[in-house]
Design a protein around this motif. Structure first.
Motif, PDB file in Angstrom:
ATOM      1  N   ALA A   1      18.566 -13.087  35.302  1.00 18.14           N
ATOM      2  CA  ALA A   1      18.410 -14.475  34.886  1.00 18.14           C
ATOM      3  C   ALA A   1      17.155 -15.087  35.466  1.00 18.14           C
ATOM      4  N   ASP A   2      16.813 -14.646  36.693  1.00 14.28           N
ATOM      5  CA  ASP A   2      15.647 -15.218  37.337  1.00 14.28           C
ATOM      6  C   ASP A   2      14.347 -14.621  36.824  1.00 14.28           C
ATOM      7  N   THR A   3      14.440 -13.414  36.296  1.00 12.85           N
ATOM      8  CA  THR A   3      13.211 -12.765  35.865  1.00 12.85           C
ATOM      9  C   THR A   3      12.978 -12.912  34.377  1.00 12.85           C
TER      10      THR A   3
ATOM     11  N   VAL B   1      23.998 -13.825  62.557  1.00 11.47           N
ATOM     12  CA  VAL B   1      24.283 -13.978  61.129  1.00 11.47           C
ATOM     13  C   VAL B   1      22.999 -13.865  60.321  1.00 11.47           C
ATOM     14  N   LYS B   2      21.974 -14.503  60.822  1.00 10.65           N
ATOM     15  CA  LYS B   2      20.687 -14.459  60.141  1.00 10.65           C
ATOM     16  C   LYS B   2      20.159 -13.026  60.048  1.00 10.65           C
ATOM     17  N   ASN B   3      20.230 -12.323  61.157  1.00 13.49           N
ATOM     18  CA  ASN B   3      19.771 -10.933  61.150  1.00 13.49           C
ATOM     19  C   ASN B   3      20.610 -10.070  60.215  1.00 13.49           C
ATOM     20  N   PHE B   4      21.885 -10.299  60.228  1.00 15.75           N
ATOM     21  CA  PHE B   4      22.782  -9.532  59.372  1.00 15.75           C
ATOM     22  C   PHE B   4      22.461  -9.800  57.908  1.00 15.75           C
ATOM     23  N   TRP B   5      22.203 -11.040  57.633  1.00 14.19           N
ATOM     24  CA  TRP B   5      21.853 -11.414  56.269  1.00 14.19           C
ATOM     25  C   TRP B   5      20.548 -10.732  55.846  1.00 14.19           C
ATOM     26  N   ASN B   6      19.543 -10.869  56.683  1.00 19.07           N
ATOM     27  CA  ASN B   6      18.221 -10.346  56.322  1.00 19.07           C
ATOM     28  C   ASN B   6      18.174  -8.822  56.278  1.00 19.07           C
ATOM     29  N   SER B   7      18.941  -8.199  57.126  1.00 23.05           N
ATOM     30  CA  SER B   7      18.833  -6.746  57.207  1.00 23.05           C
ATOM     31  C   SER B   7      19.838  -6.014  56.326  1.00 23.05           C
ATOM     32  N   TYR B   8      20.928  -6.668  55.995  1.00 24.45           N
ATOM     33  CA  TYR B   8      21.975  -5.957  55.275  1.00 24.45           C
ATOM     34  C   TYR B   8      22.408  -6.634  53.968  1.00 24.45           C
ATOM     35  N   ILE B   9      22.878  -7.838  54.067  1.00 29.06           N
ATOM     36  CA  ILE B   9      23.450  -8.498  52.886  1.00 29.06           C
ATOM     37  C   ILE B   9      22.405  -8.711  51.798  1.00 29.06           C
ATOM     38  N   LYS B  10      21.246  -9.148  52.237  1.00 32.37           N
ATOM     39  CA  LYS B  10      20.161  -9.400  51.282  1.00 32.37           C
ATOM     40  C   LYS B  10      19.906  -8.157  50.422  1.00 32.37           C
ATOM     41  N   LYS B  11      19.806  -7.068  51.097  1.00 29.86           N
ATOM     42  CA  LYS B  11      19.521  -5.808  50.415  1.00 29.86           C
ATOM     43  C   LYS B  11      20.682  -5.409  49.501  1.00 29.86           C
ATOM     44  N   LYS B  12      21.858  -5.594  50.036  1.00 30.06           N
ATOM     45  CA  LYS B  12      23.054  -5.220  49.282  1.00 30.06           C
ATOM     46  C   LYS B  12      23.150  -6.027  47.981  1.00 30.06           C
ATOM     47  N   LEU B  13      22.888  -7.314  48.091  1.00 27.96           N
ATOM     48  CA  LEU B  13      22.955  -8.163  46.905  1.00 27.96           C
ATOM     49  C   LEU B  13      21.891  -7.761  45.890  1.00 27.96           C
TER      50      LEU B  13
ATOM     51  N   ARG C   1      22.764  -4.892  43.912  1.00 29.70           N
ATOM     52  CA  ARG C   1      23.766  -5.186  42.890  1.00 29.70           C
ATOM     53  C   ARG C   1      23.240  -6.154  41.837  1.00 29.70           C
ATOM     54  N   GLY C   2      21.924  -6.348  41.870  1.00 30.45           N
ATOM     55  CA  GLY C   2      21.315  -7.184  40.847  1.00 30.45           C
ATOM     56  C   GLY C   2      21.507  -8.667  41.049  1.00 30.45           C
ATOM     57  N   ILE C   3      21.741  -9.058  42.295  1.00 28.34           N
ATOM     58  CA  ILE C   3      21.940 -10.475  42.581  1.00 28.34           C
ATOM     59  C   ILE C   3      20.786 -10.971  43.441  1.00 28.34           C
ATOM     60  N   ASP C   4      20.257 -12.099  43.054  1.00 31.16           N
ATOM     61  CA  ASP C   4      19.200 -12.702  43.852  1.00 31.16           C
ATOM     62  C   ASP C   4      19.844 -13.354  45.074  1.00 31.16           C
ATOM     63  N   PRO C   5      19.523 -12.856  46.276  1.00 32.71           N
ATOM     64  CA  PRO C   5      20.167 -13.408  47.467  1.00 32.71           C
ATOM     65  C   PRO C   5      19.821 -14.870  47.723  1.00 32.71           C
ATOM     66  N   ALA C   6      18.721 -15.308  47.157  1.00 35.15           N
ATOM     67  CA  ALA C   6      18.339 -16.703  47.393  1.00 35.15           C
ATOM     68  C   ALA C   6      19.135 -17.662  46.516  1.00 35.15           C
ATOM     69  N   THR C   7      19.376 -17.248  45.282  1.00 37.09           N
ATOM     70  CA  THR C   7      20.049 -18.143  44.346  1.00 37.09           C
ATOM     71  C   THR C   7      21.485 -17.738  44.065  1.00 37.09           C
TER      72      THR C   7
END
Length: 370
Positions: A134-136, A107-119, A122-128
């Motif tokens: 809004a963050d910038t 799950v962690k790898n999937f998040w870091n390699s795929y979802i994070k980038k995808k978000l 789409r202009g979404i901060d994967p951390a928040t």
DNA sequence: AATCTATCCAACCGCTTTTAA
DNA sequence: GTTAAAAGCGGTTGGATAGAT
């Protein structure tokens, strides 16, 4: 000098596992079970397996376990990971526990390699899980907003101002957030000063909260229990609702039913579900009525809800409460509008091939494997 | 065909928590 | 109650591979 790992100390093998090593480990587990990993290196001679117990455990968990699903993640799994991450953060093991056959590492790898980038795309901060804009946003014109809102809690502010309007200076963040954060960190069994919590509660007449305990350093568990009892007596929302409006408007959990946080009570167990209700009904009731932010809006609602019932069953209260608060504030700020925010506009996976659907197996059996 | 770059993911590291002595 | 060992966890690294040049 950096501490050497156990493998270095004992001059054990490291790196990728060979098929022979896998077989040896499988044989060992078949013979002795996987209860005691420390026994593996002790039996290294007979096994011919020069790996430390830690390495063996990891190999078994992440690769050799027979109940592993492997393969690509389905759309449903992806959505669930995103939702759970928005609630739990980088609690990969807890997230993975809701995904049958998936490991935390996977799950962690999937998040870091795929979802994070995808978000991010789409202009979404994967951390928040909030829009990057809004963050910038600079602090221009925000100080006045913060000052004007000085008498309010952050949650109150979020109900009034957009997130973009609420990007304060670092100092303002400390000043504004600290009391609320302190009040909202409902961690199991932790003793904490409750002054701010009671103060916030007292500011909201008729908020349905019981009187504050005499000691300001009592455990929150006791207060949760009191809340639970009061709610059971007073009723309302089936005695199980988490009032998102109350939470976000008042800055305190209004009429929140929280069981003793020191217990391992689960969400479903306190959701006031009738034993006579079917699983699907119960799940739908919980997810749709009490946990609206979990509604992914996919087709196959029954299956989805079934799965979320499992999710609810696993989440600890502290995580739930914290996540609910985050979700509530995010929603109020316009940052989180259910699944739409993450949806690429392609139907949200509703038309996903059936074969890709998450297999709804008993997550308890997975978590009990060792 | 050779080289470079980006991506994925298995494995490791080190810290924290839990358990047993 | 204390301590050491084991287990669990999340962050990070590095090798393998695919794709681009």
């Amino acid at each position: 000098m950096a501490k050497q790992s156990c493998c270095h100390k004992k001059k054990l093998r490291r790196g990728l596992w060979s098929p022979e090593e896998d077989e040896k480990l499988m044989n060992h587990i078949a013979k002795y079970g996987h209860g005691c990993w420390s026994s593996v290196p002790k039996l290294a001679d007979s096994l011919g397996l020069e790996r430390c117990g830690k390495s063996c455990r990891l190999r078994w968990i992440n690769y050799l376990r027979p109940d592993l699903k492997r393969g690509t993640f389905s759309q449903e799994e992806e959505d669930l990971i995103i939702q759970l991450h928005s609630m739990l953060g980088n609690k990969w093991s807890q997230i993975a526990a809701q995904l049958p056959g998936r490991t935390d590492n996977e799950v962690k790898n999937f998040w870091n390699s795929y979802i994070k980038k995808k978000l991010r795309d789409r202009g979404i901060d994967p951390a928040t899980h909030k829009p990057l804009a809004a963050d910038t946003t600079t602090t221009t014109n925000t100080t006045a907003v913060v000052v004007a809102a000085a008498a309010r809690s952050t949650a109150t502010c979020r109900a009034v101002f957009s997130d973009a309007e609420l990007v304060p200076t670092a100092a303002a963040v400390q000043q504004q957030e600290a009391p609320l954060v302190g009040a909202m960190q409902l961690v199991d069994g932790i003793k904490m000063p409750l002054d701010d919590y009671w103060h916030a509660a007292a500011a909201v007449p008729g908020n349905g909260m019981p009187a504050a305990p005499s000691s300001t350093t009592t455990t929150l568990s006791a207060y949760h229990h009191a809340l639970s009892l009061q709610q059971a007596t007073v009723g309302g929302c089936g005695g199980a609702a988490f009032d998102m409006d109350g939470l976000s408007h008042c800055g305190v959990p209004q009429a929140v039913v929280v069981p003793s946080a020191s217990s391992s009570s689960t969400l479903t167990s306190i959701a006031g579900l009738s034993p006579a209700a079917t699983d699907a009904e119960q799940s739908a009731n919980v997810a749709a009525t009490n946990l609206p932010w979990l509604d992914l809006g996919h087709a196959n609602p029954v299956g989805t809800m079934d799965h979320y019932a499992g999710v609810l069953d696993e989440l600890r209260w502290s995580d739930y409460f914290d996540g609910a608060y985050q979700a509530a504030t995010a929603t109020q700020g316009g940052a989180l509008q259910g699944q739409c925010l993450y949806d690429g506009g392609g139907g949200g996976g509703g038309g996903k091939d059936v074969d890709d659907a998450v297999q709804f197996v008993d997550v308890h059996s997975l978590s009990n494997w060792c």
